[in-house]
Motif scaffolding. Structure first.
Motif, PDB file in Angstrom:
ATOM      1  N   LEU A 207      -8.116  -3.005 -13.171  1.00  0.00           N
ATOM      2  CA  LEU A 207      -6.889  -3.127 -12.729  1.00  0.00           C
ATOM      3  C   LEU A 207      -5.897  -2.545 -13.913  1.00  0.00           C
ATOM      4  CD1 LEU A 207      -5.703  -6.652 -11.020  1.00  0.00           C
ATOM      5  CD2 LEU A 207      -5.408  -4.316 -10.026  1.00  0.00           C
ATOM      6  N   PRO A 208      -4.787  -1.298 -13.428  1.00  0.00           N
ATOM      7  CA  PRO A 208      -4.135  -0.832 -14.538  1.00  0.00           C
ATOM      8  C   PRO A 208      -3.231  -1.741 -15.408  1.00  0.00           C
ATOM      9  CG  PRO A 208      -3.464  -0.130 -12.261  1.00  0.00           C
ATOM     10  CD  PRO A 208      -4.756  -1.150 -12.044  1.00  0.00           C
ATOM     11  N   ALA A 209      -2.747  -1.338 -16.264  1.00  0.00           N
ATOM     12  CA  ALA A 209      -1.574  -1.827 -17.057  1.00  0.00           C
ATOM     13  C   ALA A 209      -0.315  -2.114 -16.112  1.00  0.00           C
ATOM     14  CB  ALA A 209      -1.209  -1.162 -18.409  1.00  0.00           C
ATOM     15  N   PRO A 210       0.425  -3.280 -16.333  1.00  0.00           N
ATOM     16  CA  PRO A 210       1.750  -3.230 -15.379  1.00  0.00           C
ATOM     17  C   PRO A 210       2.635  -1.942 -15.730  1.00  0.00           C
ATOM     18  CG  PRO A 210       1.350  -5.261 -16.672  1.00  0.00           C
ATOM     19  CD  PRO A 210       0.036  -4.392 -17.158  1.00  0.00           C
ATOM     20  N   GLY A 211       2.889  -1.329 -14.599  1.00  0.00           N
ATOM     21  CA  GLY A 211       3.847  -0.193 -14.615  1.00  0.00           C
ATOM     22  C   GLY A 211       3.107   1.204 -14.750  1.00  0.00           C
ATOM     23  N   GLN A 212       1.631   1.265 -14.972  1.00  0.00           N
ATOM     24  CA  GLN A 212       0.862   2.171 -15.569  1.00  0.00           C
ATOM     25  C   GLN A 212       1.206   3.823 -14.231  1.00  0.00           C
ATOM     26  OE1 GLN A 212      -2.883   1.983 -17.389  1.00  0.00           O
ATOM     27  NE2 GLN A 212      -3.697   3.366 -15.927  1.00  0.00           N
TER      28      GLN A 212
ATOM     29  N   GLY B 143      -3.836  -7.194 -16.665  1.00  0.00           N
ATOM     30  CA  GLY B 143      -3.899  -6.132 -15.624  1.00  0.00           C
ATOM     31  C   GLY B 143      -3.041  -6.531 -14.515  1.00  0.00           C
ATOM     32  N   ALA B 144      -2.307  -5.610 -13.785  1.00  0.00           N
ATOM     33  CA  ALA B 144      -1.236  -5.878 -12.629  1.00  0.00           C
ATOM     34  C   ALA B 144      -1.167  -4.669 -11.648  1.00  0.00           C
ATOM     35  CB  ALA B 144      -0.118  -6.595 -12.965  1.00  0.00           C
ATOM     36  N   LEU B 145      -1.294  -4.702 -10.440  1.00  0.00           N
ATOM     37  CA  LEU B 145      -1.030  -3.711  -9.757  1.00  0.00           C
ATOM     38  C   LEU B 145      -0.267  -4.111  -8.389  1.00  0.00           C
ATOM     39  CD1 LEU B 145      -1.169  -0.612  -9.216  1.00  0.00           C
ATOM     40  CD2 LEU B 145      -3.154  -0.944  -7.971  1.00  0.00           C
ATOM     41  N   ALA B 146       0.973  -3.763  -7.959  1.00  0.00           N
ATOM     42  CA  ALA B 146       1.387  -4.127  -6.515  1.00  0.00           C
ATOM     43  C   ALA B 146       1.208  -2.812  -5.675  1.00  0.00           C
ATOM     44  CB  ALA B 146       2.906  -4.391  -6.777  1.00  0.00           C
ATOM     45  N   ASP B 147       0.912  -2.802  -4.559  1.00  0.00           N
ATOM     46  CA  ASP B 147       0.692  -2.018  -3.837  1.00  0.00           C
ATOM     47  C   ASP B 147       1.278  -2.225  -2.239  1.00  0.00           C
ATOM     48  OD1 ASP B 147      -1.726  -3.264  -3.225  1.00  0.00           O
ATOM     49  OD2 ASP B 147      -2.942  -1.921  -3.742  1.00  0.00           O
ATOM     50  N   LEU B 148       1.636  -1.202  -1.524  1.00  0.00           N
ATOM     51  CA  LEU B 148       2.095  -1.527  -0.432  1.00  0.00           C
ATOM     52  C   LEU B 148       1.052  -1.565   0.922  1.00  0.00           C
ATOM     53  CD1 LEU B 148       5.042   0.769  -0.736  1.00  0.00           C
ATOM     54  CD2 LEU B 148       5.136  -1.749  -0.546  1.00  0.00           C
ATOM     55  N   LEU B 149       0.922  -2.514   1.708  1.00  0.00           N
ATOM     56  CA  LEU B 149      -0.087  -2.626   2.820  1.00  0.00           C
ATOM     57  C   LEU B 149       0.723  -1.988   4.056  1.00  0.00           C
ATOM     58  CD1 LEU B 149      -1.608  -6.024   2.115  1.00  0.00           C
ATOM     59  CD2 LEU B 149      -2.103  -3.752   1.504  1.00  0.00           C
ATOM     60  N   ALA B 150       0.122  -1.453   4.813  1.00  0.00           N
ATOM     61  CA  ALA B 150       0.501  -0.600   5.995  1.00  0.00           C
ATOM     62  C   ALA B 150      -0.158  -0.702   7.122  1.00  0.00           C
ATOM     63  CB  ALA B 150       1.039   0.930   5.756  1.00  0.00           C
ATOM     64  N   ASP B 151       0.792  -0.863   8.196  1.00  0.00           N
ATOM     65  CA  ASP B 151       0.086  -1.055   9.472  1.00  0.00           C
ATOM     66  C   ASP B 151       0.637   0.230  10.274  1.00  0.00           C
ATOM     67  OD1 ASP B 151      -1.120  -1.726  11.851  1.00  0.00           O
ATOM     68  OD2 ASP B 151       0.552  -3.181  12.436  1.00  0.00           O
ATOM     69  N   GLY B 152      -0.409   1.264  10.170  1.00  0.00           N
ATOM     70  CA  GLY B 152      -0.185   2.426  10.720  1.00  0.00           C
ATOM     71  C   GLY B 152       0.738   3.298   9.601  1.00  0.00           C
ATOM     72  N   GLN B 153       2.128   3.694  10.048  1.00  0.00           N
ATOM     73  CA  GLN B 153       2.935   4.358   9.537  1.00  0.00           C
ATOM     74  C   GLN B 153       4.074   3.323   8.723  1.00  0.00           C
ATOM     75  OE1 GLN B 153       3.099   7.817   8.532  1.00  0.00           O
ATOM     76  NE2 GLN B 153       1.027   7.405   9.085  1.00  0.00           N
TER      77      GLN B 153
END
Length: 324
Positions: free
Chosen positions: A200-205, A254-264
């Motif tokens: 996991l990357p550094a926060p804000g990487q 380490g921290a990473l926030a990502d977006l989960l998408a359903d289609g678009q």
């Protein structure tokens, strides 16, 4: 707006100059004003000590912020992962542009991947350089659980000198941030992109922070054009997690926030966090998923909730000295 040039404060390193140059171009486009780069030397650039020893958080940021507060520059560009988590009242985080690739990457001899470098068939233990306790903890944990013969070696210096250790044969590989190599045009030297499930990357990487004086309303409004709300929400959650763990940027978090998408359609944000001992013997790794934060407070809450769960699982004891 008058045609007076906006002064952009930047560190002198090749990477800082490259990312500041890219921001300067974008600011010229949105404001129609000329932008000049003002080079500022920071303590983090001149000191030969390991980052963890010189206080980690903020060593690259303080001189730029001082120049802003003295009015010597109008705005500054930072790598967001270098920013201390507490934001000073007299400075505004005016924009967080769209994030580059947040992953860590390996530059290894003979074009090897991380698996190939540490494979039992390889000759001896592979020496992998990194200045980051966060990377050490996760690389060592992964090597342990996959039977790889890897030894992490603490290094510092700019990208050239780090990759130089591999070219000279002093090290078998070095781990760097993908974003930095992209920005200086050296991404083709990467031999392995490390999946975020491994490290996991550094926060804000991979994200940049554009900062200016809090009382400069016109400039704040102009710079806001460069802000990406999704990137801002993600890095705010990651940095909130870091702050709630009471850890500076030299801590193995380490921290990473990502977006989960359903289609678009983007439906949710997932936040993952990890903290561990640098030898990789113990890791606390958890994740949480919730609605995409729509306000600063909601993003902060997401980070605090995950931090509380990690602390309940024993994260505090893994970080060595807690920063006060």
């Amino acid at each position: 707006m008058s045609e007076q040039a906006l002064r952009l404060g930047t560190r002198r390193s090749k990477l800082a100059m490259a990312q500041s140059g890219q921001v300067a171009d974008a600011v010229r486009q949105v404001t129609g004003r000329p932008v000049e780069l003002v080079e500022i030397t920071t303590y983090g650039d001149t000191s030969r000590e390991h980052l963890a020893q010189i206080g980690g958080t903020g060593v690259f940021v303080t001189a730029l912020r001082d120049a802003l507060l003295r009015g010597e520059v109008d705005f500054a560009v930072h790598s967001l992962k270098d920013l201390p988590t507490a934001q000073p009242d007299d400075l505004a985080l005016a924009a967080v542009p769209v994030r580059e690739d947040p992953r860590d990457v390996l530059v290894a001899r003979d074009g090897l991947t991380f698996e190939g470098l540490g494979a039992p068939s390889a000759k001896g233990t592979a020496r992998v350089g990194t200045g980051s306790p966060r990377r050490m903890a996760q690389l060592n944990a992964y090597a342990r659980s996959h039977g790889l013969a890897i030894e992490t070696v603490p290094i510092r210096g700019n990208v050239d000198s780090r990759i130089g250790y591999v070219r000279s044969g002093e090290l078998d590989g070095v781990v760097l941030a993908a974003a930095g190599l992209h920005r200086i045009g050296r991404i083709d030297e990467v031999t392995d992109f490390l999946p975020v499930d491994t490290v996991l990357p550094a926060p804000g990487q991979g994200a940049l922070a554009i900062e200016c004086a809090a009382d400069n309303a016109d400039l704040i409004a102009a710079l806001a054009e460069l802000d990406d709300p999704f990137t801002r929400a993600a890095v705010t959650a990651e940095r909130s997690l870091l702050a709630a763990l009471e850890a500076g940027c030299s801590a193995p978090v380490g921290a990473l926030a990502d977006l989960l998408a359903d289609g678009q359609i983007v439906t949710e944000m997932r936040l993952r966090g990890v903290v561990g001992t640098t030898d990789g013997s113990t890791l606390v790794q958890l994740s949480t998923t919730g609605p995409v934060p729509e306000t600063h407070d909601q993003a902060m809450a997401l980070g605090r909730e995950l931090a509380a769960e990690m602390l309940a699982k024993g994260a505090a004891g893994l970080m060595g000295e807690r920063a006060h």
